[in-house]
Design a protein around this motif. Structure first.
Motif, PDB file in Angstrom:
ATOM      1  N   ALA A 163      -5.175   3.104  10.025  1.00 17.01           N
ATOM      2  CA  ALA A 163      -4.404   1.875   9.890  1.00 17.01           C
ATOM      3  C   ALA A 163      -5.122   0.798   9.075  1.00 17.01           C
ATOM      4  O   ALA A 163      -4.473  -0.016   8.420  1.00 17.01           O
ATOM      5  N   ASP A 164      -6.452   0.789   9.083  1.00 15.86           N
ATOM      6  CA  ASP A 164      -7.200  -0.321   8.499  1.00 15.86           C
ATOM      7  C   ASP A 164      -7.833  -0.029   7.145  1.00 15.86           C
ATOM      8  O   ASP A 164      -8.238  -0.953   6.446  1.00 15.86           O
ATOM      9  N   GLU A 165      -7.947   1.225   6.757  1.00 18.61           N
ATOM     10  CA  GLU A 165      -8.625   1.573   5.515  1.00 18.61           C
ATOM     11  C   GLU A 165      -7.753   1.204   4.314  1.00 18.61           C
ATOM     12  O   GLU A 165      -6.551   1.439   4.303  1.00 18.61           O
ATOM     13  N   GLU A 166      -8.384   0.615   3.293  1.00 14.95           N
ATOM     14  CA  GLU A 166      -7.678   0.240   2.076  1.00 14.95           C
ATOM     15  C   GLU A 166      -8.309   0.934   0.877  1.00 14.95           C
ATOM     16  O   GLU A 166      -9.493   1.231   0.873  1.00 14.95           O
ATOM     17  N   CYS A 167      -7.489   1.171  -0.146  1.00 19.18           N
ATOM     18  CA  CYS A 167      -7.955   1.816  -1.361  1.00 19.18           C
ATOM     19  C   CYS A 167      -7.551   0.961  -2.553  1.00 19.18           C
ATOM     20  O   CYS A 167      -6.591   0.200  -2.499  1.00 19.18           O
ATOM     21  N   GLU A 168      -8.300   1.128  -3.641  1.00 20.01           N
ATOM     22  CA  GLU A 168      -8.028   0.385  -4.864  1.00 20.01           C
ATOM     23  C   GLU A 168      -7.733   1.378  -5.983  1.00 20.01           C
ATOM     24  O   GLU A 168      -8.458   2.344  -6.176  1.00 20.01           O
ATOM     25  N   ASP A 169      -6.656   1.126  -6.724  1.00 22.04           N
ATOM     26  CA  ASP A 169      -6.326   2.014  -7.835  1.00 22.04           C
ATOM     27  C   ASP A 169      -7.077   1.575  -9.091  1.00 22.04           C
ATOM     28  O   ASP A 169      -7.859   0.622  -9.062  1.00 22.04           O
ATOM     29  N   SER A 170      -6.857   2.265 -10.202  1.00 23.59           N
ATOM     30  CA  SER A 170      -7.600   1.984 -11.432  1.00 23.59           C
ATOM     31  C   SER A 170      -7.265   0.613 -12.026  1.00 23.59           C
ATOM     32  O   SER A 170      -8.035   0.075 -12.815  1.00 23.59           O
ATOM     33  N   LEU A 171      -6.150   0.018 -11.631  1.00 24.02           N
ATOM     34  CA  LEU A 171      -5.765  -1.302 -12.127  1.00 24.02           C
ATOM     35  C   LEU A 171      -6.270  -2.430 -11.233  1.00 24.02           C
ATOM     36  O   LEU A 171      -6.049  -3.600 -11.522  1.00 24.02           O
ATOM     37  N   GLY A 172      -6.905  -2.081 -10.144  1.00 22.64           N
ATOM     38  CA  GLY A 172      -7.458  -3.083  -9.240  1.00 22.64           C
ATOM     39  C   GLY A 172      -6.524  -3.475  -8.106  1.00 22.64           C
ATOM     40  O   GLY A 172      -6.804  -4.413  -7.375  1.00 22.64           O
ATOM     41  N   ASN A 173      -5.404  -2.798  -7.969  1.00 18.12           N
ATOM     42  CA  ASN A 173      -4.472  -3.085  -6.876  1.00 18.12           C
ATOM     43  C   ASN A 173      -4.999  -2.496  -5.572  1.00 18.12           C
ATOM     44  O   ASN A 173      -5.355  -1.328  -5.521  1.00 18.12           O
ATOM     45  N   VAL A 174      -5.028  -3.308  -4.544  1.00 17.54           N
ATOM     46  CA  VAL A 174      -5.507  -2.877  -3.231  1.00 17.54           C
ATOM     47  C   VAL A 174      -4.305  -2.604  -2.343  1.00 17.54           C
ATOM     48  O   VAL A 174      -3.356  -3.386  -2.302  1.00 17.54           O
ATOM     49  N   MET A 175      -4.351  -1.465  -1.661  1.00 21.18           N
ATOM     50  CA  MET A 175      -3.238  -1.062  -0.807  1.00 21.18           C
ATOM     51  C   MET A 175      -3.754  -0.235   0.356  1.00 21.18           C
ATOM     52  O   MET A 175      -4.862   0.285   0.309  1.00 21.18           O
ATOM     53  N   PRO A 176      -2.933  -0.113   1.412  1.00 26.49           N
ATOM     54  CA  PRO A 176      -3.341   0.738   2.536  1.00 26.49           C
ATOM     55  C   PRO A 176      -3.538   2.187   2.092  1.00 26.49           C
ATOM     56  O   PRO A 176      -2.916   2.647   1.131  1.00 26.49           O
ATOM     57  N   ARG A 177      -4.397   2.893   2.792  1.00 29.01           N
ATOM     58  CA  ARG A 177      -4.727   4.278   2.449  1.00 29.01           C
ATOM     59  C   ARG A 177      -3.481   5.164   2.399  1.00 29.01           C
ATOM     60  O   ARG A 177      -3.338   5.989   1.500  1.00 29.01           O
TER      61      ARG A 177
END
Length: 90
Positions: free
Chosen positions: A64-78
């Motif tokens: 529920a708490d882990e976040e990931c960042e894509d190559s454009l810098g957008n942060v979103m839930p896993r």
């Protein structure tokens, strides 16, 4: 329990005494600052349950708490990141 203290100074001093710490251990309650000023055993047990619930809710849950960042810098839930990666949108 069952003790009387004459005046606020004696009442406050009681929470620093070994007798208070021993009584708390006998009740199975940790002797923390949060219990300072609580005079009834039932209230201390209620506070113990409340603190345990708050601690349980504040634990890190990777799903529920882990976040990931894509190559454009957008942060979103896993979960969202994995869904977008499966669809080939990342």
């Amino acid at each position: 329990g069952g003790q009387s203290y004459w005046g606020p100074r004696e009442f406050e001093r009681h929470f620093q005494e070994a007798r208070h710490a021993h009584s708390m251990r006998c009740l199975g309650i940790s002797n923390e600052k949060a219990y300072h000023g609580i005079t009834l055993i039932d209230d201390a047990y209620a506070m113990q349950r409340q603190l345990a619930e708050a601690q349980r809710q504040s634990r890190f849950v990777p799903e529920a708490d882990e976040e990931c960042e894509d190559s454009l810098g957008n942060v979103m839930p896993r979960k969202t990141y994995d869904d977008l990666a499966r669809q080939g949108l990342l």
